[in-house]
Design a protein around this motif. Structure first.
Motif, short mmCIF file in Angstrom:
data_model
loop_
_atom_site.label_atom_id
_atom_site.label_comp_id
_atom_site.label_asym_id
_atom_site.label_seq_id
_atom_site.Cartn_x
_atom_site.Cartn_y
_atom_site.Cartn_z
N HIS A 41 0.83 -1.21 0.00
CA HIS A 41 0.00 0.00 0.00
C HIS A 41 0.86 1.26 0.00
CE1 HIS A 41 -2.72 3.09 1.61
NE2 HIS A 41 -3.75 2.31 1.29
N ALA A 313 -2.62 -4.29 -2.42
CA ALA A 313 -2.43 -3.14 -1.53
C ALA A 313 -3.62 -2.97 -0.60
CB ALA A 313 -2.20 -1.88 -2.35
N ASN A 314 -4.81 -3.30 -1.08
CA ASN A 314 -6.02 -3.15 -0.26
C ASN A 314 -6.20 -4.28 0.75
OD1 ASN A 314 -6.70 -0.72 -1.38
ND2 ASN A 314 -8.17 -1.56 -2.84
N ASP A 316 -3.23 -5.11 2.53
CA ASP A 316 -1.94 -4.96 3.21
C ASP A 316 -2.16 -4.92 4.73
OD1 ASP A 316 0.52 -4.18 4.23
OD2 ASP A 316 0.92 -2.76 2.62
N HIS A 335 -8.45 2.68 1.36
CA HIS A 335 -8.19 1.81 0.20
C HIS A 335 -7.73 2.64 -1.01
CE1 HIS A 335 -11.81 3.07 -1.97
NE2 HIS A 335 -12.49 2.96 -0.82
#
Length: 394
Positions: A41, A313-314, A316, A335
């Protein structure tokens, strides 16, 4: 080794366990073709905000993929998302001016009417994608450009073919279909624009008229105008369809969360944000490095293509507690479903409004709906959603 161009079995249908592994073991991973996969992220957030070291221009990457001068090459190197200033600045300013809070507030009653009309006509055993989710954005974006209702039929298939060409690997059939879709879409818009020049719309509500007029920064060329109209129709279509479809699937699969939302409708905005995080409609973005950089201890040369894994990343764990849990009350929820920085999605407020109203109106009518066993994934890596979502409304 994980290879995005040749992913492991099951990845397309359910990439999320693979994302968890990448985050834990290889959050910055060089690919066999020399590109680099980025999952953290913090790394994505920094890349999105640095337009000096990381550019969006894709001419170098798309020339061998699509063929320089081809319809797909012309479209994807002229549209807003794969461009940098000054073109990005000019086009984004015009679009943003048409999607102000005031303009969106004017749109909301019409959106509610559109959703309610679809729900009035929905069959008892619908496909929630074909009969509901996919019909909402095509009408809303069609209204933004004032596309005549009787001319909207081909828009969905054109959009799917053009966006499908952005997959990491592309067969000859998909490539030909994408080129054909751009050519047909372009011919249609040339005619629509010519008609709009003769009979102007109200620039306060008609984005096409606003795009034709330009602003103090100048007017778009004919090619820039056409290709960014295609971009508007495409960008607002598949991703919002995926958002609505995934919302309904997740609420069905997590009944305790659905019951929580039914008991407390004030959670609706947070619920939409959690769907955006948990099943991001757009799973990947791209940038290219302009100078040597080091990310996560990995040295990356100038001119390297970066795959920015939004879906990873969303999830993480450094940012999201119990990231694997679908929690409609999650707060905070930072997010990256809409990317970030200067390229943050220009239609994010509209997409949120469509998702919120679609979910709200559907659950109010059919709180006991159930999904059949024949749901079908969208079959794509970059865009995550459903192709079919058979349901019984109860």
């Amino acid at each position: 080794m994980f290879d995005l161009s040749n992913p492991p079995d099951g990845f397309v249908e359910n990439p999320f366990p693979h994302y968890d592994d990448l985050l834990a073991v290889s959050p910055v991973l060089r690919q066999p073709d020399g590109s680099v996969l980025i999952c953290k992220h913090a790394d994505l957030n920094a890349i999105y905000r640095d337009t000096t070291l990381y550019i969006s221009d894709k001419k170098k990457a798309f020339a061998p993929k699509f063929g320089e001068g081809s319809p797909l090459f012309e479209h994807h190197t002229t549209s807003l998302v794969f461009n940098d200033p000054p073109l990005h600045t000019r086009v984004r300013r015009i679009m943003t001016s048409a999607l102000t809070p005031k303009a969106l507030a004017r749109m909301e009653p019409g959106l509610i009417n559109t959703v309610d009309h679809l729900l009035d006509q929905i069959p008892e055993n619908p496909d929630l994608i074909e009969d509901f989710a996919s019909l909402i954005p095509i009408q809303i974006i069609g209204n933004l450009l004032d596309v005549p209702m009787e001319e909207r039929g081909p828009l969905r298939d054109w959009s799917l073919a053009i966006l499908g060409a952005l997959e990491p690997t592309l067969g000859a059939e998909e490539l030909a279909l994408g080129h054909k879709a751009v050519s047909e879409f372009k011919a249609y818009l040339q005619d629509l624009i010519a008609r709009r020049r003769v009979k102007r719309g109200d620039p306060e509500t008609d984005v096409l008229t606003r795009l034709i007029d330009g602003d103090d920064g100048g007017k778009l060329s004919e090619i820039e105008l056409i290709q960014n109209c295609i971009f508007i129709l495409n960008a607002g279509h598949e991703t919002t369809t995926n958002l609505i479809g995934s919302s309904l699937a997740l609420m069905h699969d997590h009944d305790e969360q659905k019951q929580k939302l039914l008991a407390d409708p004030a959670l609706l905005p947070k619920a939409v944000e959690e769907v955006l995080r948990f099943r991001s409609p757009n799973q990947f973005g791209n940038r290219e490095t302009t100078a040597p950089v080091t990310i996560g201890g990995v040295e990356i040369a100038a001119g390297t293509n970066l795959h920015l894994c939004i879906g990873a990343a969303n999830r993480d764990p450094d940012v999201f507690e119990t990231a694997e849990k679908f929690d409609i009350a999650r707060h905070p929820n930072r997010h990256l479903a809409f990317a970030g920085g200067p390229h943050v999605c220009v239609g994010l407020t509209l997409a949120r409004m469509e998702g919120r109203i679609a979910l709200q109106r559907f659950l109010a009518r059919f709180p006991k709906y159930s999904l059949g066993s024949q749901r079908q994934g969208g079959g794509r890596i970059r865009f995550h959603g459903y192709a079919r979502l058979p349901a019984h409304l109860g």
